[in-house]
Design a protein around this motif. Structure first.
Motif, short mmCIF file in Angstrom:
data_model
loop_
_atom_site.label_atom_id
_atom_site.label_comp_id
_atom_site.label_asym_id
_atom_site.label_seq_id
_atom_site.Cartn_x
_atom_site.Cartn_y
_atom_site.Cartn_z
N ASP A 32 0.81 -1.21 0.00
CA ASP A 32 0.00 0.00 0.00
C ASP A 32 0.85 1.27 0.00
OD1 ASP A 32 -2.28 1.54 -0.06
OD2 ASP A 32 -2.54 1.54 2.12
N ASN A 33 1.69 1.41 -1.00
CA ASN A 33 2.52 2.60 -1.14
C ASN A 33 2.39 3.27 -2.51
OD1 ASN A 33 4.34 3.36 1.20
ND2 ASN A 33 4.70 1.16 1.14
N TRP A 34 1.55 2.70 -3.37
CA TRP A 34 1.33 3.26 -4.70
C TRP A 34 2.67 3.46 -5.42
CZ3 TRP A 34 -3.48 4.87 -6.95
CH2 TRP A 34 -4.59 4.59 -6.15
N LEU A 35 3.48 2.43 -5.40
CA LEU A 35 4.78 2.53 -6.06
C LEU A 35 4.64 2.68 -7.57
CD1 LEU A 35 6.78 -0.25 -4.15
CD2 LEU A 35 6.81 2.21 -3.76
N GLY A 36 3.59 2.08 -8.11
CA GLY A 36 3.44 2.11 -9.56
C GLY A 36 4.45 1.22 -10.25
N GLY A 37 4.44 1.23 -11.55
CA GLY A 37 5.35 0.38 -12.30
C GLY A 37 6.80 0.76 -12.11
N GLU A 38 7.09 2.06 -12.08
CA GLU A 38 8.47 2.52 -11.97
C GLU A 38 9.05 2.20 -10.59
OE1 GLU A 38 11.04 6.67 -12.64
OE2 GLU A 38 8.86 6.61 -12.93
N GLY A 39 8.28 2.46 -9.55
CA GLY A 39 8.76 2.16 -8.20
C GLY A 39 8.94 0.67 -7.98
N THR A 40 8.00 -0.13 -8.47
CA THR A 40 8.11 -1.59 -8.35
C THR A 40 9.32 -2.10 -9.11
OG1 THR A 40 5.69 -1.75 -8.17
CG2 THR A 40 6.90 -3.76 -8.68
N ALA A 41 9.59 -1.52 -10.27
CA ALA A 41 10.76 -1.92 -11.04
C ALA A 41 12.05 -1.63 -10.28
CB ALA A 41 10.76 -1.22 -12.39
N ALA A 42 12.08 -0.52 -9.55
CA ALA A 42 13.27 -0.18 -8.76
C ALA A 42 13.51 -1.22 -7.67
CB ALA A 42 13.12 1.21 -8.15
N ILE A 43 12.44 -1.64 -7.00
CA ILE A 43 12.57 -2.67 -5.98
C ILE A 43 13.00 -4.00 -6.61
CG2 ILE A 43 11.33 -3.96 -4.20
CD1 ILE A 43 11.80 -1.04 -3.50
N ALA A 44 12.48 -4.28 -7.78
CA ALA A 44 12.86 -5.51 -8.47
C ALA A 44 14.34 -5.52 -8.81
CB ALA A 44 12.02 -5.66 -9.74
#
Length: 423
Positions: free
Chosen positions: A161-173
């Motif tokens: 529940d942080n609304w990372l979006g695609g770009e934020g999720t990609a950074a974590i990946a």
């Protein structure tokens, strides 16, 4: 003739006048001693004055000597400091090694122009890091991921529940490709979309330490199918509430059949229907590792239930199956019953909120009673109206299998307020 007697009269006293004549009471020797004493007193005064002068000079010399000594000591200390410079630099280098990534995080936040998360700075050395509901922007996610890349403390990461979006999720990946300590990640409710899901798929193909991944409401979880076919380390995957649909079900079904690592899989609330539901059921039949499967709140219907029945015939590892609220009617319940007659590993079956009626419940119970090798421990028929014959059969089955618990709502009306009965 007798000698004349001498006169014994005393000698007249002699006195001295003011001019220095001797008195009759002082002898010359006493005068000499007094003069000597006066001379000694004068000599003593002279010696004391000389001694004081010499003491002052000595004090001045000693002060100068102390200053010289202190100057020499300071020079020696500087020499010693210069001699130890190398070791101190090594120690500073050791201290500068930031295993938690604090320095990297602060520098990256400054570079991206984001405010550092104080909670993260306080807990970045904890084994479990919970950063839920922080509203992280993609830039904040990048700063966080760069810090976590070399972090050796965190093993469980919750960023739901942080609304990372695609770009934020990609950074974590990208971080997960490098980090070899984090084994549990929750990225639920971040709207990873296609970009984030593809990045996570790539990370799963490269990562060899991640054991648990939660991706509820990711909205593009079907792109993980390719990684599931090759990743052998991931043991628990939650893809619930992703509204994947029928096409995604077909893709995931094939991945489930090939996967050899997953032990728990949650696919609830994903709108699996028709061929997508059948494909998932067939994947279960081919899988030889899965222990827990949650398919609740989909649309398997009778066709999907029939495919699940066939899978239960051949699957010899599954222990828990949840198919509640799947539009399964009496026909589908009887198909499940066929598989239960031969299954020897299933311990828990949940079929609540399905319109299988009392006859469907009875059919499942009869199949369990007819299977001498069953290990079933729990049956859930919640919110299904049953008839007295079902209640009687429950008692009969439990005589044969005393360890079996059966949950139902009895013969009362549906959605009653009283808690469900557990026989």
């Amino acid at each position: 003739m007798p000698k004349p007697k001498l006169s014994l009269s005393p000698v007249p006293e002699q006195e001295t006048d003011v001019g220095g004549r001797l008195s009759g009471s002082e002898s010359p020797s006493e005068v000499a001693r007094s003069g000597a004493a006066s001379q000694a007193s004068a000599d003593l005064s002279t010696w004391a004055a000389e001694l004081q002068t010499e003491t002052g000079k000595s004090h001045t010399c000693s002060t100068e000597d102390e200053e010289d000594d202190s100057t020499g000591e300071s020079e020696d200390d500087q020499d010693e400091d210069e001699e130890w410079d190398t070791d101190l630099e090594i120690e500073e280098l050791r201290k500068s090694h930031d295993s938690a990534g604090r320095g990297t995080y602060l520098h990256t936040c400054q570079t991206y122009g984001v405010i550092p998360i104080s909670y993260f700075l306080r807990h970045m050395k904890d084994s479990e890091l919970i950063l839920t509901h922080h509203g992280l922007s993609p830039k904040a996610a990048k700063a966080l991921s760069l810090s976590l890349t070399n972090n050796t403390s965190v093993v469980k990461l919750n960023l739901s529940d942080n609304w990372l979006g695609g770009e934020g999720t990609a950074a974590i990946a990208e971080m997960l490709k490098e980090n070899c300590f984090i084994s549990d990640v929750d990225l639920s409710e971040n709207r990873s979309r296609v970009h984030g899901a593809k990045a996570l798929s790539a990370a799963l193909r490269a990562n060899a330490t991640l054991v648990t991944l939660k991706l509820r409401r990711g909205e593009a979880a079907q792109y993980l199918a390719e990684a599931l076919a090759t990743n052998h380390k991931l043991a628990s995957l939650n893809l619930s509430h992703n509204r994947l649909g029928e096409a995604a079900g077909e893709v995931l079904g094939a991945a489930i059949a090939e996967n050899v690592g997953l032990k728990e899989l949650d696919l609830s609330w994903n709108c699996f229907r028709g061929q997508g539901a059948v494909a998932v059921a067939k994947g279960l039949g081919a899988n030889i590792f899965l222990r827990v499967l949650d398919l609740a709140y989909n649309g398997f219907g009778n066709k999907g239930a029939a495919a699940l029945g066939e899978a239960l015939k051949v699957n010899n590892v599954l222990e828990e199956l949840h198919v509640g609220n799947n539009c399964i009617s009496l026909e589908g319940a009887l198909s499940l019953a066929v598989g239960l007659k031969e299954n020897r590993t299933l311990k828990s079956l949940r079929v609540p909120r399905n319109p299988i009626a009392s006859k469907g419940c009875v059919g499942i119970l009869k199949a369990v009673r007819a299977n001498p090798g069953t290990v079933l421990e729990f049956l859930d028929f919640s919110e299904i109206v049953v008839k007295p014959d079902f209640v009687e059969l429950c008692a009969a089955v439990q005589e044969v299998a005393p360890g079996l618990r059966i949950k139902h709502d009895g013969t009362t009306r549906l959605f009653r307020r009283d808690p469900a009965k557990v026989s």
